[in-house]
Structure formats: structure tokens, C-alpha cells
Design a protein around this motif. Structure first.
Motif, short mmCIF file in Angstrom:
data_model
loop_
_atom_site.label_atom_id
_atom_site.label_comp_id
_atom_site.label_asym_id
_atom_site.label_seq_id
_atom_site.Cartn_x
_atom_site.Cartn_y
_atom_site.Cartn_z
N GLY A 173 0.83 -1.20 0.00
CA GLY A 173 0.00 0.00 0.00
C GLY A 173 0.86 1.24 0.00
O GLY A 173 2.08 1.18 0.13
N GLY A 174 0.20 2.37 -0.16
CA GLY A 174 0.90 3.64 -0.03
C GLY A 174 1.34 3.83 1.41
O GLY A 174 0.82 3.19 2.33
N ILE A 175 2.29 4.73 1.62
CA ILE A 175 2.80 4.98 2.97
C ILE A 175 1.70 5.50 3.89
O ILE A 175 1.81 5.41 5.11
CB ILE A 175 4.01 5.96 2.91
CG1 ILE A 175 4.78 5.96 4.24
CG2 ILE A 175 3.57 7.34 2.49
CD1 ILE A 175 5.49 4.67 4.56
N ASP A 176 0.61 6.02 3.31
CA ASP A 176 -0.52 6.46 4.13
C ASP A 176 -1.24 5.30 4.81
O ASP A 176 -2.05 5.49 5.72
CB ASP A 176 -1.51 7.29 3.30
CG ASP A 176 -2.06 6.54 2.09
OD1 ASP A 176 -1.45 5.53 1.67
OD2 ASP A 176 -3.11 6.95 1.56
N GLN A 177 -0.95 4.07 4.37
CA GLN A 177 -1.54 2.88 4.98
C GLN A 177 -0.71 2.34 6.15
O GLN A 177 -1.06 1.34 6.77
CB GLN A 177 -1.67 1.77 3.93
CG GLN A 177 -2.54 2.12 2.74
CD GLN A 177 -4.01 2.15 3.09
OE1 GLN A 177 -4.48 1.34 3.88
NE2 GLN A 177 -4.75 3.08 2.51
N ARG A 178 0.40 2.99 6.43
CA ARG A 178 1.37 2.43 7.38
C ARG A 178 0.76 2.15 8.76
O ARG A 178 0.98 1.10 9.36
CB ARG A 178 2.57 3.36 7.53
CG ARG A 178 3.70 2.74 8.34
CD ARG A 178 4.88 3.71 8.53
NE ARG A 178 6.07 2.98 8.94
CZ ARG A 178 6.32 2.58 10.17
NH1 ARG A 178 5.43 2.82 11.15
NH2 ARG A 178 7.42 1.91 10.46
N LYS A 179 -0.01 3.10 9.29
CA LYS A 179 -0.55 2.93 10.64
C LYS A 179 -1.52 1.75 10.71
O LYS A 179 -1.56 1.02 11.71
CB LYS A 179 -1.25 4.22 11.09
CG LYS A 179 -0.29 5.37 11.34
CD LYS A 179 -1.04 6.63 11.74
CE LYS A 179 -0.09 7.81 11.96
NZ LYS A 179 -0.81 9.06 12.30
N PRO A 202 5.66 5.42 -2.04
CA PRO A 202 5.53 6.84 -1.67
C PRO A 202 4.19 7.42 -2.10
O PRO A 202 3.47 6.82 -2.90
CB PRO A 202 6.68 7.52 -2.42
CG PRO A 202 7.33 6.50 -3.26
CD PRO A 202 6.66 5.19 -3.08
N ILE A 203 3.88 8.58 -1.57
CA ILE A 203 2.73 9.37 -2.03
C ILE A 203 3.27 10.41 -3.00
O ILE A 203 4.09 11.25 -2.63
CB ILE A 203 2.03 10.07 -0.85
CG1 ILE A 203 1.59 9.04 0.20
CG2 ILE A 203 0.84 10.87 -1.36
CD1 ILE A 203 0.63 7.99 -0.29
N ILE A 204 2.85 10.31 -4.25
CA ILE A 204 3.40 11.24 -5.25
C ILE A 204 2.65 12.56 -5.23
O ILE A 204 1.49 12.65 -4.79
CB ILE A 204 3.40 10.64 -6.66
CG1 ILE A 204 1.98 10.31 -7.13
CG2 ILE A 204 4.27 9.40 -6.71
CD1 ILE A 204 1.92 9.84 -8.58
N LEU A 205 3.32 13.59 -5.72
CA LEU A 205 2.78 14.94 -5.73
C LEU A 205 1.72 15.12 -6.81
O LEU A 205 1.73 14.42 -7.83
CB LEU A 205 3.90 15.96 -5.98
CG LEU A 205 4.98 16.08 -4.92
CD1 LEU A 205 6.15 16.90 -5.46
CD2 LEU A 205 4.43 16.71 -3.65
#
Length: 316
Positions: A173-179, A202-205
Motif C-alpha cells: 500500500g501507499g505509505i498512508d496505509q502504514r498505521k 511513496p505518495i506522489i505529488l
């Protein structure tokens, strides 16, 4: 590129690399999955994890894609009927982007998440998870989290149980899924399941170098027309010589170069003629040195991104 390099390409974090190496020694065909909330607009942020699944398929992994219709319903994305219809559309998109339809296991959440076994494991994990922990894990992915619904607190618990019942070794997953993934690593062993390895991209811009947002329309959607793509790329933030936080370079790093390898920038002879870069690292060097003008970089990105999107447009 050897197997481990392919797995690690364009990854922000692996939890943990030591466990990954041990898994590769133990299993010839490990299992990995990504869960996607059905979305009417698949953008290049979503495609980043699809790219990683493509790498994993090439590395011999068995891939499961969870079309998380129940999760989308709990996160206030529409009725169950609406999100199931969008999930079908998403499946077609992912196959068009390169996932092998025969070798990829597509699973709808509603096919198993309403079973008694599933719900019992969800309830067991709720006993081990504090309300604060559940809320923190949703901060990056939840909708309207300033006043969250109880369903949104159950969401990360369900995601952890998904990993267990789908029988996968790795959660991608994206790093936003880490938690959420860390909650799964810590909580699942208490229920008798193995702790998953995690691969985070990573989460891209957005194209304006800010966070991607549908309200700002600063992203490329896979159903963008050629004309819409050209218009967006023309306005994209791309300062000369800047390699950090450059969204046009990110398109090459995460989407174009992994698919095409060598890239060609077409230029008139008076501006130096065509330039060929055999890998992303070389492209970054020539752009940083000023040898490649931002407009040429944008034109090149537009050409290759249009080729990628054309394969999707033809089937959806």
C-alpha cells in the motif's frame, strides 16, 4: 535487475527487509495483496501500487487485489450497489494497466466480509485495539475525520482481518496505509495469525507540486483524454534544473521509466536534436545540469503518459 531489486524498486519502506529475504528463501511464490476502495477516478497515485504489483508478479508472487466495496461503504463513498458497480470498473482498469487477468486473484470484500468467521475475528481485534489507535490509523485515509462515524473506526480493524483471511504474506500500500498495517502486525498474532510483511510506496505529488486533490484537479486520471492530458501537463509545475519535489520527474521515475526503460525526448536539431536516456538516474542528471529544458521534459512525459493511458482508454 534481480528479484530483490525488482521488489524494492520505487519503494519507500519495507517492514522488514530481513523478513522479506527470509520469505524469499522459504517460498518460491509468496502471496501479496493490495486493497482498493472502489473509486470513480483512478489516478496515478493508485497506479503506483499497481506498478508495484506488476513488479511482484514478475518476481514470482501470487497477487490478490481486494476490491473493497464494504470498506468504501463504511467510509461513506456510496451505497453498496454503487460501490460494487465502481469496483467492476476498477477491475477492468487494473487489468488494462497490465495485471495478468489469469494470474491475479480479484476478490470483492462483500464476498467474504459478511461471514460469521470474518465478523468474529473483527470483534476479537476490536477488544485489543483502543479507540485512539483506531482513529489515528484512519487519519490519512478517512473521509470527514473531524467527525468520524463508528463505521470508520471499524475500518482499520477490518483491513487487518482482511490480511489474515486472504492468507497473504505481504500487504502492499501507499505509505498512508502504514498505521493500519502496523496495527495488523501487532494485533494479528494475538488472534493466532502471522504478522504480515509490509511494502509501502511513496505518495506522489499533484501536478502543481501540492497534495493530490480531486477538488484541485491536480492529478492525471487514467480516463483522461489526450487533450485533457496535454492541458494538464502544460500547466504542471516543473522548474528548470530542480529534481526535488518535481511532479513531472516523478511521472518518469514511478510510471514511465519502469515501463519503458529507455526514453527518447524529441527535439529540433537547433535545440540539440533528440536526447535518449537509458534509465531514470541518467534523466535526473541531464535535467539537473540544464541539458534538458522543462518544456522538453513535459512534452516527453505527455507522450509516454498518453501511451500508457491509451491502453486503458481502449478497454474502458
Amino acid at each position: 535487475m534481480d528479484r530483490l531489486e525488482l521488489i524494492k524498486r520505487n519503494v519507500q519502506e519495507i517492514v522488514t527487509e530481513e523478513e522479506l529475504k527470509a520469505l524469499l528463501e522459504k517460498k518460491e511464490h509468496p502471496k501479496a495483496y493490495v486493497g482498493y476502495e472502489p473509486s470513480g477516478k483512478i489516478h496515478m497515485g493508485h497506479v503506483l501500487t499497481v506498478n508495484k504489483l506488476l513488479d511482484l508478479q514478475k518476481a514470482g508472487f501470487e497477487i490478490t487485489v481486494l476490491l473493497a466495496d464494504v470498506h468504501a461503504y463504511l467510509n461513506q463513498k456510496g451505497t453498496l450497489e454503487q460501490v460494487r458497480e465502481i469496483a467492476d470498473y476498477n477491475k477492468r482498469c487494473f487489468i488494462a494497466l497490465g495485471l495478468d487477468a489469469e494470474k491475479t486473484n480479484f476478490v470483492y470484500g462483500s464476498d467474504y466480509q459478511l461471514s460469521s468467521e470474518y465478523m468474529l475475528n473483527v470483534l476479537k481485534l476490536t477488544q485489543l485495539t483502543s479507540l485512539n489507535r483506531a482513529r489515528r490509523s484512519m487519519d490519512e485515509v478517512g473521509r470527514q475525520m473531524e467527525d468520524p462515524k463508528v463505521s470508520q473506526m471499524v475500518y482499520p480493524i477490518m483491513q487487518a482481518v482482511d490480511i489474515a483471511l486472504l492468507g497473504v504474506d505481504i500487504a502492499v500500500g501507499g505509505i498512508d496505509q502504514r498505521k493500519i498495517h502496523m496495527l495488523a502486525r501487532e494485533g494479528l498474532p494475538s488472534l493466532g495469525f502471522k504478522a504480515p510483511l509490509c511494502i509501502h510506496t511513496p505518495i506522489i505529488l499533484g501536478l502543481d507540486a501540492k497534495k493530490m486533490s480531486s477538488s484541485n484537479e491536480n492529478y492525471i486520471s487514467i480516463d483522461d483524454s489526450e487533450e485533457a492530458l496535454k492541458k494538464k501537463m502544460k500547466k504542471a509545475f516543473c522548474p528548470a534544473g530542480e529534481t526535488e519535489n518535481n511532479p513531472v520527474l516523478e511521472l518518469f521515475r514511478y510510471h514511465i521509466c519502469p515501463r519503458y526503460g529507455e526514453v527518447v525526448f524529441e527535439r529540433p536539431e537547433k535545440f540539440g536534436g533528440n536526447m535518449i536516456c537509458k534509465e531514470y538516474a541518467e534523466l535526473e542528471v541531464v535535467f539537473a545540469s540544464g541539458e534538458l529544458h522543462p518544456m522538453d521534459l513535459k512534452n516527453g512525459a505527455t507522450k509516454y503518459m498518453n501511451q500508457i493511458l491509451e491502453t486503458v482508454r481502449s478497454v474502458i
